[in-house]
Write a protein that holds these residues in place. Sequence first.
Motif, PDB file in Angstrom:
ATOM      1  N   PHE A  95       0.855  -1.300  -0.012  1.00 59.78           N
ATOM      2  CA  PHE A  95      -0.047   0.005   0.041  1.00 59.78           C
ATOM      3  C   PHE A  95       1.075   1.086  -0.048  1.00 59.78           C
ATOM      4  CE2 PHE A  95       0.533  -1.342   4.355  1.00 59.78           C
ATOM      5  CZ  PHE A  95       0.863  -0.167   5.191  1.00 59.78           C
ATOM      6  N   GLN A 165      -9.401  -1.589   1.378  1.00 60.81           N
ATOM      7  CA  GLN A 165      -8.351  -0.868   1.299  1.00 60.81           C
ATOM      8  C   GLN A 165      -7.551  -0.134   2.271  1.00 60.81           C
ATOM      9  OE1 GLN A 165      -6.755  -1.464  -1.955  1.00 60.81           O
ATOM     10  NE2 GLN A 165      -8.563  -2.793  -2.334  1.00 60.81           N
ATOM     11  N   HIS A 167      -5.117   2.356   2.545  1.00 61.30           N
ATOM     12  CA  HIS A 167      -4.612   3.416   2.543  1.00 61.30           C
ATOM     13  C   HIS A 167      -5.168   4.611   3.285  1.00 61.30           C
ATOM     14  CE1 HIS A 167      -2.709   7.122   0.929  1.00 61.30           C
ATOM     15  NE2 HIS A 167      -4.065   7.699   0.601  1.00 61.30           N
TER      16      HIS A 167
END
Length: 273
Positions: A95, A165, A167
Amino acid sequence: MRIATLRTNTGTQAIIVDGPTTARTIEGFSDIGALLNDEQWYEVLLDVESEQFEFNPEDLAPVIPRPGKIICVGLNYAKHIREMGHAQPEVPTLFIKFPEALIGPYDDAEVPEFANKCADFEGEMAVVIGAPARNVAKQDADGVIAGYTIINDFTMRDFQKQTQQWHQGKSFENTAGFGPWLDVDFQPGATLTTRVDGEVMQLDSTGDLIFSPGDLIEFISRIYTLQPGDVIATGTPEGVGHAQDPKRYLRDGETVEIEIDGLGSIKNRVKFV
């Protein structure tokens, strides 16, 4: 040899660190990122003849203030994988963190009010690239590594877990301590220790990575070219606050210290803002 970026009254300056508070100026380079973009950067270091001076360690900036890429690796220590309830990956889990997340090795980590419920620490060894790297084989990776440093992959767990995800929980501005310097001679295998207000939370060897720096460079450089000054955060050992029972998130005013034997340490106070 240890090199760093120092804040001054007129900007930043690349330096060679000779001792805890002594250094020499690397003339012509404002920071270590700029230095590494010179193809002859190592020869430049060998030719430094500037006089030694005293500096305040609190004036150290992120060792590379604005890396072109900060590539982070999740799930790279077996015990951490187990504590987080994941299966061991067959390839690196990647990431991205942005440069705005970086702070100096002794700066405060600023946690906004809306994201201060699940702030967590992740002590990590970071690899810094010293030459363009595309399709680099594992056995050749040492030739493109400039050196090693320390980073805190500071994480807001609630934001991280909102989606699959990661991030959004990993790149909050002004949170990730980075430094104190780049050691161009360091070799992985030393002990990493993370302490919160002096209490040991993480303790493991940087030689116990599932994917070594060479593995990571081989994998990543097949996807895109790594450039001088790019950073690879190699993953965190077990002991993060999110995995403890009860969970141990960071509180206002606490200090996170991450130390790697032979590489130095960073120490950042958590500041709720």
